[in-house]
Enzyme design. Structure first.
Site, PDB file in Angstrom:
ATOM      1  N   GLU A   1      -4.981  -6.751  14.737  1.00 51.85           N
ATOM      2  CA  GLU A   1      -4.474  -5.429  14.365  1.00 51.85           C
ATOM      3  C   GLU A   1      -5.612  -4.395  14.457  1.00 51.85           C
ATOM      4  O   GLU A   1      -5.371  -3.220  14.707  1.00 51.85           O
ATOM      5  CB  GLU A   1      -3.867  -5.453  12.945  1.00 51.85           C
ATOM      6  CG  GLU A   1      -2.947  -4.267  12.678  1.00 51.85           C
ATOM      7  CD  GLU A   1      -2.043  -4.466  11.458  1.00 51.85           C
ATOM      8  OE1 GLU A   1      -0.929  -4.991  11.597  1.00 51.85           O
ATOM      9  OE2 GLU A   1      -2.467  -4.081  10.351  1.00 51.85           O
TER      10      GLU A   1
ATOM     11  N   LYS B   1       9.074  -0.967  14.627  1.00 55.17           N
ATOM     12  CA  LYS B   1       9.677  -0.616  13.327  1.00 55.17           C
ATOM     13  C   LYS B   1      10.769   0.428  13.518  1.00 55.17           C
ATOM     14  O   LYS B   1      11.843   0.342  12.931  1.00 55.17           O
ATOM     15  CB  LYS B   1       8.615  -0.010  12.392  1.00 55.17           C
ATOM     16  CG  LYS B   1       7.738  -0.997  11.675  1.00 55.17           C
ATOM     17  CD  LYS B   1       6.933  -0.239  10.606  1.00 55.17           C
ATOM     18  CE  LYS B   1       5.615  -0.895  10.303  1.00 55.17           C
ATOM     19  NZ  LYS B   1       4.751  -0.105   9.435  1.00 55.17           N
TER      20      LYS B   1
ATOM     21  N   LYS C   1       0.846  -1.199   0.000  1.00 51.60           N
ATOM     22  CA  LYS C   1       0.000   0.000   0.000  1.00 51.60           C
ATOM     23  C   LYS C   1       0.882   1.251   0.000  1.00 51.60           C
ATOM     24  O   LYS C   1       0.691   2.155  -0.797  1.00 51.60           O
ATOM     25  CB  LYS C   1      -0.918  -0.026   1.237  1.00 51.60           C
ATOM     26  CG  LYS C   1      -1.837   1.147   1.342  1.00 51.60           C
ATOM     27  CD  LYS C   1      -2.815   0.977   2.486  1.00 51.60           C
ATOM     28  CE  LYS C   1      -3.575   2.271   2.723  1.00 51.60           C
ATOM     29  NZ  LYS C   1      -4.543   2.187   3.802  1.00 51.60           N
TER      30      LYS C   1
ATOM     31  N   GLU D   1      10.407  -4.624   4.820  1.00 50.53           N
ATOM     32  CA  GLU D   1      10.522  -6.039   4.437  1.00 50.53           C
ATOM     33  C   GLU D   1      10.194  -6.224   2.954  1.00 50.53           C
ATOM     34  O   GLU D   1      10.934  -6.873   2.210  1.00 50.53           O
ATOM     35  CB  GLU D   1       9.548  -6.901   5.263  1.00 50.53           C
ATOM     36  CG  GLU D   1       9.834  -6.955   6.743  1.00 50.53           C
ATOM     37  CD  GLU D   1       9.136  -5.840   7.521  1.00 50.53           C
ATOM     38  OE1 GLU D   1       8.772  -4.800   6.908  1.00 50.53           O
ATOM     39  OE2 GLU D   1       8.984  -5.998   8.740  1.00 50.53           O
TER      40      GLU D   1
ATOM     41  N   HIS E   1      -5.727 -32.906  17.611  1.00 51.47           N
ATOM     42  CA  HIS E   1      -4.567 -33.687  18.068  1.00 51.47           C
ATOM     43  C   HIS E   1      -3.441 -32.765  18.520  1.00 51.47           C
ATOM     44  O   HIS E   1      -2.291 -33.185  18.584  1.00 51.47           O
ATOM     45  CB  HIS E   1      -4.097 -34.621  16.946  1.00 51.47           C
ATOM     46  CG  HIS E   1      -5.122 -35.665  16.643  1.00 51.47           C
ATOM     47  ND1 HIS E   1      -5.169 -36.878  17.304  1.00 51.47           N
ATOM     48  CD2 HIS E   1      -6.181 -35.663  15.807  1.00 51.47           C
ATOM     49  CE1 HIS E   1      -6.196 -37.581  16.855  1.00 51.47           C
ATOM     50  NE2 HIS E   1      -6.824 -36.868  15.942  1.00 51.47           N
TER      51      HIS E   1
ATOM     52  N   GLY F   1      -4.961  -1.852   4.958  1.00 52.43           N
ATOM     53  CA  GLY F   1      -4.149  -2.973   4.489  1.00 52.43           C
ATOM     54  C   GLY F   1      -4.792  -4.325   4.741  1.00 52.43           C
ATOM     55  O   GLY F   1      -4.908  -5.163   3.842  1.00 52.43           O
ATOM     56  N   ARG F   2      -5.259  -4.547   5.958  1.00 56.23           N
ATOM     57  CA  ARG F   2      -5.817  -5.864   6.300  1.00 56.23           C
ATOM     58  C   ARG F   2      -7.207  -6.087   5.709  1.00 56.23           C
ATOM     59  O   ARG F   2      -7.768  -7.176   5.819  1.00 56.23           O
ATOM     60  CB  ARG F   2      -5.816  -6.050   7.819  1.00 56.23           C
ATOM     61  CG  ARG F   2      -6.502  -4.945   8.587  1.00 56.23           C
ATOM     62  CD  ARG F   2      -6.157  -4.995  10.065  1.00 56.23           C
ATOM     63  NE  ARG F   2      -6.683  -3.872  10.819  1.00 56.23           N
ATOM     64  CZ  ARG F   2      -6.055  -2.697  10.950  1.00 56.23           C
ATOM     65  NH1 ARG F   2      -4.898  -2.479  10.357  1.00 56.23           N
ATOM     66  NH2 ARG F   2      -6.598  -1.729  11.664  1.00 56.23           N
TER      67      ARG F   2
HETATM   68  O1  F6P Z   1       1.782  -4.510   9.937  1.00 56.51           O
HETATM   69  C1  F6P Z   1       1.609  -3.168   9.698  1.00 56.51           C
HETATM   70  C2  F6P Z   1       1.138  -2.876   8.301  1.00 56.51           C
HETATM   71  O2  F6P Z   1       1.056  -1.502   8.186  1.00 56.51           O
HETATM   72  C3  F6P Z   1      -0.185  -3.544   7.950  1.00 56.51           C
HETATM   73  O3  F6P Z   1      -1.275  -2.868   8.407  1.00 56.51           O
HETATM   74  C4  F6P Z   1      -0.069  -3.605   6.472  1.00 56.51           C
HETATM   75  O4  F6P Z   1      -0.988  -4.485   5.921  1.00 56.51           O
HETATM   76  C5  F6P Z   1       1.353  -4.069   6.327  1.00 56.51           C
HETATM   77  O5  F6P Z   1       2.045  -3.349   7.323  1.00 56.51           O
HETATM   78  C6  F6P Z   1       1.966  -3.877   4.979  1.00 56.51           C
HETATM   79  O6  F6P Z   1       1.935  -2.552   4.559  1.00 56.51           O
HETATM   80  P1  F6P Z   1       2.134  -2.143   3.052  1.00 56.51           P
HETATM   81  O7  F6P Z   1       1.030  -2.741   2.255  1.00 56.51           O
HETATM   82  O8  F6P Z   1       2.117  -0.659   3.031  1.00 56.51           O
HETATM   83  O9  F6P Z   1       3.465  -2.687   2.591  1.00 56.51           O
END
Ligand code: F6P
Length: 568
Positions: free
Chosen positions: A360, A516, A213, A219, A391, A273-274
């Site tokens: 979240e 972060k 987003k 990462e 199990h 995002g979620r």
């Molecule tokens: O985990 C934090 C977060 O901001 C989530 O809400 C989001 O889905 C994820 O990081 C990834 O963010 P992006 O889509 O901006 O890479």
């Protein structure tokens, strides 16, 4: 209720507090013997049957929960969400994931502008692009068909699409459309995840979809740069244009990264995002794998639940009932966890996805107005497909802590198996467990029953089950793309209902920021120590000791600046 007052200060909350003490005197066994009560606790919508009779609740509880919903202005909050108001106040954004699956001719306004045409413009672009890739009209730089896709993204840019992909993988219709194609997900910044993702793939036949987003997530961006290098090293830097596309709200950064903006698929800041699986975040990778027509059915399933959620009376409204009773379990019965137990292997990634959507969204410490909360919000969500969970952790659920469970069953298996001579089909065997477990939890097993079975006295305490453990049962007619969309939206809205009642902002996530920013400090230190030999400084004793040990012992790190990719 004045805007800054808390829900726990209202009459209905206090009423429920008193009511719970009364209700605790009644065992679920007794509640279950009231057929009229049980009958009223079955609700059906669009083929999905919800049974909430195994909740520790009676009809009085439900009425009191409806009063609580009124005190929390639940109806108004739902309408405000559907009307595109800026209900995510800390980020000053509307919350409009419902627009992502709205029919083409619907009107959903945000700031006076109908957003549905924009949504469909992107969906049409995805349909066109995915068809070109799938048909071989769009090929890689060496002219080969791009049959493999790696979607790079994390959190909401990963978990929802992974859930849907895993659920579709064994659906007969989806299988047909996915012939000869692979979809993989690279999320963790761990280089092992890179190695596992590229194992067996060749850049010549691989399309990388970078999903972020913000297009700033550390990462994802490092993983994207790693795969860009993997492609360039094999095919030359000019190959990136044909082998990498992006999904983002930040098209400027997409272009800066080196991806042609024409090959970027937009979404909007009103999609959390979620809650983004129905945007290009999920629709692009899933359409590349299964074709747009299958994914469109998924969107329709979610849309059906959206319409139900916004219009059905609370007594018949699946997400509202689930949400209110979850609040009851957490805030009044004091059960802080929830187990998500699908009796379908295809739903193996449902719990990890819901974990993010729920934890979240609702793991907050202050009200939407910033007032510290004297009550806990959110659940600790976890789960596994049945019967694997049975199990593993069911021992604790049956005789240890009380954990409200969501049992999810499917009438028609995606992949039925019948064996001659077997008592039941394989799916019936699975479903025998789906039907048995909720009753085992609710009824338990008494000393009396054990004595009647001649169980030796010393074993009786060990073999006793207290019962009285609540669960929901959700029965889906099948598990096709449409049903998967329904299930997704039921959970999304249920979680919103809980947040609306608790009076929190379920649509921000400030809690992920601190870790972060501390990682940024560590990253700088690692760079300075490795490149300039600087000692570890500015951290507490514990972190300094661990960091120093890590630096001293990582002897195989190359001294010069170079590129090394996984050897798998
Ligand atoms: O985990 C934090 C977060 O901001 C989530 O809400 C989001 O889905 C994820 O990081 C990834 O963010 P992006 O889509 O901006 O890479």
């Amino acid at each position: 209720m004045a805007s800054s007052s808390l829900i726990c200060e209202t009459g209905p909350w206090k009423d429920l507090r008193e009511h719970v003490e009364d209700l605790k005197k009644t065992h679920l066994r007794e509640l279950m013997s009231d057929t009229e009560r049980c009958n009223s606790m079955m609700v059906e919508f669009d083929g999905i049957l919800l049974d909430y009779s195994r909740q520790r609740a009676n009809l009085d509880t439900l009425n009191k929960l409806y009063n609580l919903a009124e005190a929390a202005h639940l109806k108004e909050k739902i309408s405000r969400m559907f009307n595109g108001e800026r209900i995510n106040s800390t980020e000053n954004r509307p919350v409009l994931h419902i627009a992502l699956r709205a029919p083409r001719d619907s009107v959903i306004n945000s700031d006076g502008k109908n957003v549905v045409p924009d949504v469909w413009q992107v969906l049409d672009k995805i349909r066109d692009f995915s068809e070109r890739v799938r048909s071989g009209a769009w090929v890689g730089v060496t002219g080969k068909v791009l049959k493999d896709v790696i979607a790079v993204g994390i959190g909401g840019s990963f978990l929802g699409p992974l859930f849907v992909h895993t659920a579709l993988q064994t659906d007969p219709e989806a299988i047909e459309f996915a012939q000869g194609r692979q979809l993989r997900f690279l999320a963790n910044v761990d280089p092992i995840d890179v190695a596992r993702n590229i194992a067996g793939l060749h850049p010549e036949t691989t399309l990388v979809v970078v999903v972020s987003k913000t297009f700033t997530t550390a990462e994802t961006m490092l993983n994207a740069r790693t795969l860009r290098e993997w492609i360039s090293a094999a095919l030359g830097p000019q190959a990136v244009a044909k082998h990498m596309v992006a999904v983002s709200t930040n098209l400027t950064l997409v272009e800066k990264f080196g991806i042609d903006p024409n090959n970027a698929f937009a979404f909007w800041d009103w999609v959390g995002g979620r809650y983004s699986v129905c945007s290009a975040v999920g629709v692009l990778p899933l359409s590349l794998q299964y074709g747009f027509s299958v994914v469109e059915k998924f969107l329709k399933g979610a849309s059906s639940i959206d319409q139900h959620f916004s219009s059905a009376p609370f007594e018949k409204n699946l997400p509202v009932l689930l949400g209110l009773l979850s609040v009851w379990n957490v805030s009044f019965l004091g059960y802080p966890a929830r187990a998500i137990l699908p009796y379908s292997q295809a739903l193996e990634k449902l719990a990890p996805h819901i974990q993010q959507v729920s934890m979240e969204s609702n793991g907050k410490g202050v009200s939407i107005d910033g007032v510290p909360l004297p009550y806990g919000t959110g659940e600790i969500d976890f789960g596994e497909p049945g019967t694997n969970g049975q199990h593993s952790f069911y021992q604790l659920i049956h005789q240890g802590r009380v954990i409200p469970c969501d049992f999810i069953g499917v009438v028609k298996s995606q992949q039925p198996v019948y064996l001659k001579g077997e008592m039941v089909s394989n799916h019936d065997e699975l479903m025998s467990n789906f039907f048995a477990q909720p009753d085992a939890l609710a009824y338990g097993k008494t000393t009396e029953q054990l004595l009647n079975e001649n169980v030796p006295q010393p074993l009786i305490p060990h073999k006793t089950f207290s019962g009285n453990r609540p669960s929901f049962s959700l029965l889906l007619p099948s598990l096709n793309a449409y049903n998967i969309g329904q299930l997704l939206a039921i959970y999304e809205h249920r979680i919103a209902v809980e947040g609306f009642v608790w009076g929190i902002n379920s649509f921000d996530q400030w809690g992920v920021e601190l870790g972060k920013s501390l990682a940024t400090q560590v990253r700088k230190q690692l760079h300075a120590s490795r490149n300039k030999g600087e000692p570890v400084e500015g951290f507490n004793f514990s972190t300094t000791t661990m960091l120093t040990r890590y630096l001293e012992e990582s002897v195989d790190v190359p001294k010069e600046d170079c590129t090394i990719l996984p050897k798998m």
